[in-house]
Design a protein around this motif. Structure first.
Motif, PDB file in Angstrom:
ATOM      1  N   MET A  71       0.804  -1.226   0.000  1.00 18.39           N
ATOM      2  CA  MET A  71       0.000   0.000   0.000  1.00 18.39           C
ATOM      3  C   MET A  71       0.836   1.274   0.000  1.00 18.39           C
ATOM      4  O   MET A  71       0.336   2.339  -0.330  1.00 18.39           O
ATOM      5  CB  MET A  71      -0.932   0.014   1.220  1.00 18.39           C
ATOM      6  CG  MET A  71      -1.850  -1.192   1.314  1.00 18.39           C
ATOM      7  SD  MET A  71      -2.912  -1.402  -0.142  1.00 18.39           S
ATOM      8  CE  MET A  71      -4.043  -0.044   0.094  1.00 18.39           C
ATOM      9  N   ILE A  72       2.101   1.178   0.406  1.00 20.32           N
ATOM     10  CA  ILE A  72       2.969   2.354   0.502  1.00 20.32           C
ATOM     11  C   ILE A  72       4.250   2.061  -0.289  1.00 20.32           C
ATOM     12  O   ILE A  72       4.813   0.966  -0.177  1.00 20.32           O
ATOM     13  CB  ILE A  72       3.311   2.667   1.974  1.00 20.32           C
ATOM     14  CG1 ILE A  72       2.028   2.966   2.755  1.00 20.32           C
ATOM     15  CG2 ILE A  72       4.294   3.830   2.080  1.00 20.32           C
ATOM     16  CD1 ILE A  72       2.231   3.095   4.250  1.00 20.32           C
ATOM     17  N   ALA A  73       4.713   3.010  -1.062  1.00 23.16           N
ATOM     18  CA  ALA A  73       5.940   2.815  -1.846  1.00 23.16           C
ATOM     19  C   ALA A  73       7.099   2.467  -0.921  1.00 23.16           C
ATOM     20  O   ALA A  73       7.257   3.081   0.137  1.00 23.16           O
ATOM     21  CB  ALA A  73       6.257   4.079  -2.632  1.00 23.16           C
ATOM     22  N   PRO A  74       7.890   1.451  -1.288  1.00 23.85           N
ATOM     23  CA  PRO A  74       9.033   1.095  -0.453  1.00 23.85           C
ATOM     24  C   PRO A  74      10.081   2.210  -0.409  1.00 23.85           C
ATOM     25  O   PRO A  74      10.178   3.016  -1.333  1.00 23.85           O
ATOM     26  CB  PRO A  74       9.594  -0.160  -1.128  1.00 23.85           C
ATOM     27  CG  PRO A  74       9.008  -0.190  -2.479  1.00 23.85           C
ATOM     28  CD  PRO A  74       7.769   0.644  -2.480  1.00 23.85           C
ATOM     29  N   ALA A  75      10.843   2.237   0.677  1.00 24.83           N
ATOM     30  CA  ALA A  75      11.905   3.233   0.817  1.00 24.83           C
ATOM     31  C   ALA A  75      12.980   2.989  -0.237  1.00 24.83           C
ATOM     32  O   ALA A  75      13.154   1.882  -0.721  1.00 24.83           O
ATOM     33  CB  ALA A  75      12.509   3.154   2.214  1.00 24.83           C
ATOM     34  N   GLY A  76      13.682   4.030  -0.604  1.00 23.81           N
ATOM     35  CA  GLY A  76      14.733   3.891  -1.602  1.00 23.81           C
ATOM     36  C   GLY A  76      14.178   4.154  -2.985  1.00 23.81           C
ATOM     37  O   GLY A  76      13.019   4.513  -3.148  1.00 23.81           O
ATOM     38  N   ASP A  77      14.998   3.960  -3.999  1.00 23.63           N
ATOM     39  CA  ASP A  77      14.644   4.334  -5.357  1.00 23.63           C
ATOM     40  C   ASP A  77      14.429   3.135  -6.265  1.00 23.63           C
ATOM     41  O   ASP A  77      14.295   3.287  -7.461  1.00 23.63           O
ATOM     42  CB  ASP A  77      15.766   5.205  -5.928  1.00 23.63           C
ATOM     43  CG  ASP A  77      15.209   6.392  -6.678  1.00 23.63           C
ATOM     44  OD1 ASP A  77      13.986   6.640  -6.568  1.00 23.63           O
ATOM     45  OD2 ASP A  77      15.987   7.052  -7.376  1.00 23.63           O
ATOM     46  N   PHE A  78      14.376   1.905  -5.697  1.00 28.01           N
ATOM     47  CA  PHE A  78      14.350   0.739  -6.579  1.00 28.01           C
ATOM     48  C   PHE A  78      12.979   0.479  -7.191  1.00 28.01           C
ATOM     49  O   PHE A  78      12.868  -0.180  -8.203  1.00 28.01           O
ATOM     50  CB  PHE A  78      14.858  -0.504  -5.850  1.00 28.01           C
ATOM     51  CG  PHE A  78      13.926  -1.022  -4.799  1.00 28.01           C
ATOM     52  CD1 PHE A  78      12.993  -2.004  -5.125  1.00 28.01           C
ATOM     53  CD2 PHE A  78      13.990  -0.549  -3.497  1.00 28.01           C
ATOM     54  CE1 PHE A  78      12.130  -2.487  -4.157  1.00 28.01           C
ATOM     55  CE2 PHE A  78      13.131  -1.038  -2.528  1.00 28.01           C
ATOM     56  CZ  PHE A  78      12.197  -2.001  -2.871  1.00 28.01           C
TER      57      PHE A  78
END
Ligand SMILES: [Zn+2]
Length: 148
Positions: A71-78
Protein backbone atom coordinates in the motif's frame (compact mmCIF):
# COMPACT_ATOMS: atom_id res chain seq x y z
CA UNK A 1 10.19 15.34 -35.15
CA UNK A 2 8.73 12.08 -33.96
CA UNK A 3 8.41 12.01 -30.18
CA UNK A 4 6.98 8.51 -29.97
CA UNK A 5 9.50 6.08 -28.50
CA UNK A 6 9.27 2.40 -27.82
CA UNK A 7 9.07 1.20 -24.26
CA UNK A 8 12.15 -0.36 -22.76
CA UNK A 9 12.25 -3.21 -20.24
CA UNK A 10 13.07 -2.49 -16.60
CA UNK A 11 15.80 -5.13 -16.95
CA UNK A 12 17.10 -6.63 -20.20
CA UNK A 13 16.93 -10.35 -20.86
CA UNK A 14 14.03 -11.38 -18.63
CA UNK A 15 11.43 -12.00 -21.31
CA UNK A 16 10.96 -12.31 -25.06
CA UNK A 17 8.24 -12.62 -27.63
CA UNK A 18 8.62 -16.00 -29.31
CA UNK A 19 6.24 -18.16 -31.34
CA UNK A 20 3.69 -15.36 -31.20
CA UNK A 21 3.56 -15.14 -27.42
CA UNK A 22 5.32 -13.72 -24.41
CA UNK A 23 7.72 -16.00 -22.52
CA UNK A 24 10.19 -15.58 -19.69
CA UNK A 25 13.78 -16.57 -20.47
CA UNK A 26 15.19 -19.24 -18.19
CA UNK A 27 17.80 -21.96 -18.03
CA UNK A 28 17.31 -25.69 -17.53
CA UNK A 29 20.19 -27.98 -16.67
CA UNK A 30 20.32 -30.89 -19.12
CA UNK A 31 22.10 -33.02 -16.50
CA UNK A 32 19.96 -32.63 -13.38
CA UNK A 33 16.83 -30.86 -14.66
CA UNK A 34 17.09 -27.84 -12.35
CA UNK A 35 15.30 -24.77 -13.75
CA UNK A 36 16.50 -21.21 -13.19
CA UNK A 37 14.94 -17.78 -13.58
CA UNK A 38 16.38 -15.38 -14.39
CA UNK A 39 18.99 -17.08 -16.55
CA UNK A 40 22.26 -17.88 -14.84
CA UNK A 41 25.00 -15.31 -15.56
CA UNK A 42 27.69 -18.00 -15.33
CA UNK A 43 27.77 -21.14 -17.45
CA UNK A 44 27.36 -23.81 -14.79
CA UNK A 45 24.36 -25.23 -12.93
CA UNK A 46 24.07 -24.02 -9.31
CA UNK A 47 22.70 -27.44 -8.32
CA UNK A 48 25.06 -29.99 -9.93
CA UNK A 49 27.83 -27.62 -11.14
CA UNK A 50 27.90 -29.13 -14.64
CA UNK A 51 28.13 -26.83 -17.65
CA UNK A 52 24.97 -28.15 -19.27
CA UNK A 53 22.58 -25.19 -19.09
CA UNK A 54 20.11 -24.79 -21.93
CA UNK A 55 18.00 -21.72 -22.55
CA UNK A 56 14.27 -22.39 -22.24
CA UNK A 57 11.05 -20.41 -22.43
CA UNK A 58 9.00 -20.25 -19.22
CA UNK A 59 5.27 -19.67 -18.99
CA UNK A 60 3.21 -17.93 -20.19
CA UNK A 61 0.75 -19.50 -17.73
CA UNK A 62 1.22 -19.97 -14.01
CA UNK A 63 -0.57 -20.16 -10.68
CA UNK A 64 -0.31 -17.72 -7.76
CA UNK A 65 1.40 -19.39 -4.78
CA UNK A 66 1.34 -16.32 -2.52
CA UNK A 67 1.13 -12.56 -2.81
CA UNK A 68 1.05 -9.28 -0.91
CA UNK A 69 -0.65 -6.03 -1.80
CA UNK A 70 1.77 -3.22 -1.01
CA UNK A 71 0.00 0.00 0.00
CA UNK A 72 2.97 2.35 0.50
CA UNK A 73 5.94 2.81 -1.85
CA UNK A 74 9.03 1.09 -0.45
CA UNK A 75 11.90 3.23 0.82
CA UNK A 76 14.73 3.89 -1.60
CA UNK A 77 14.64 4.33 -5.36
CA UNK A 78 14.35 0.74 -6.58
CA UNK A 79 10.58 0.83 -7.15
CA UNK A 80 9.20 3.72 -9.21
CA UNK A 81 5.83 2.24 -10.13
CA UNK A 82 2.38 3.13 -8.83
CA UNK A 83 1.00 2.12 -5.44
CA UNK A 84 -0.82 0.10 -4.34
CA UNK A 85 0.71 -2.81 -6.23
CA UNK A 86 0.82 -6.56 -5.78
CA UNK A 87 3.94 -8.68 -5.61
CA UNK A 88 3.97 -12.41 -5.27
CA UNK A 89 5.24 -15.88 -6.05
CA UNK A 90 3.95 -17.69 -9.12
CA UNK A 91 4.39 -21.40 -9.86
CA UNK A 92 5.19 -22.07 -13.51
CA UNK A 93 4.47 -25.37 -15.32
CA UNK A 94 8.21 -25.88 -15.83
CA UNK A 95 8.54 -26.61 -12.10
CA UNK A 96 9.88 -23.31 -10.80
CA UNK A 97 8.40 -20.74 -8.41
CA UNK A 98 9.33 -17.19 -9.37
CA UNK A 99 8.73 -13.77 -7.85
CA UNK A 100 7.12 -10.94 -9.76
CA UNK A 101 4.53 -8.22 -9.98
CA UNK A 102 0.85 -8.97 -10.41
CA UNK A 103 -1.14 -6.76 -12.78
CA UNK A 104 -2.40 -3.69 -10.95
CA UNK A 105 -5.89 -3.68 -12.48
CA UNK A 106 -6.80 -6.86 -10.60
CA UNK A 107 -5.76 -6.18 -6.99
CA UNK A 108 -9.31 -6.75 -5.72
CA UNK A 109 -9.69 -10.23 -7.17
CA UNK A 110 -6.25 -11.79 -6.63
CA UNK A 111 -6.24 -15.11 -4.78
CA UNK A 112 -3.84 -17.92 -3.95
CA UNK A 113 -4.10 -20.73 -6.55
CA UNK A 114 -5.53 -18.32 -9.15
CA UNK A 115 -4.38 -19.12 -12.68
CA UNK A 116 -2.50 -16.26 -14.30
CA UNK A 117 -0.71 -15.52 -17.52
CA UNK A 118 2.34 -13.49 -18.36
CA UNK A 119 1.95 -9.95 -19.64
CA UNK A 120 3.84 -6.65 -19.51
CA UNK A 121 2.89 -3.30 -18.04
CA UNK A 122 4.40 0.16 -18.15
CA UNK A 123 5.68 0.70 -14.63
CA UNK A 124 6.70 4.33 -15.00
CA UNK A 125 8.03 6.86 -17.52
CA UNK A 126 11.74 7.58 -17.26
CA UNK A 127 13.26 11.04 -16.95
CA UNK A 128 13.97 10.76 -20.70
CA UNK A 129 10.22 10.18 -21.22
CA UNK A 130 10.66 6.54 -22.20
CA UNK A 131 8.00 4.14 -20.85
CA UNK A 132 9.66 1.47 -18.71
CA UNK A 133 8.00 -1.95 -18.78
CA UNK A 134 8.05 -4.84 -16.35
CA UNK A 135 6.69 -8.35 -16.74
CA UNK A 136 3.55 -8.97 -14.69
CA UNK A 137 1.09 -11.79 -14.20
CA UNK A 138 -2.58 -11.11 -14.80
CA UNK A 139 -5.55 -13.36 -14.09
CA UNK A 140 -6.80 -15.54 -16.93
CA UNK A 141 -9.90 -14.02 -18.45
CA UNK A 142 -12.25 -16.65 -17.01
CA UNK A 143 -11.25 -15.57 -13.49
CA UNK A 144 -12.69 -12.06 -13.84
CA UNK A 145 -15.63 -11.61 -11.46
CA UNK A 146 -17.32 -9.11 -13.75
CA UNK A 147 -17.32 -11.54 -16.69
CA UNK A 148 -18.95 -14.50 -14.95
ZN1 LIG B 1 22.43 -29.35 -12.93
Amino acid sequence: MDNIRNARPLEEGLWTVADGGLSLLGHRCASCGEVFFPRRKCSHCAHCFRRTLEEIYLGPKGKIASFSVVMIAPAGDFYRGPVPYAYGCVDLPEGIRIKGLLARDYLDILAVAMEVRLSTEVLYVSDEEIPVEAFVFKPLKENRKDEQ
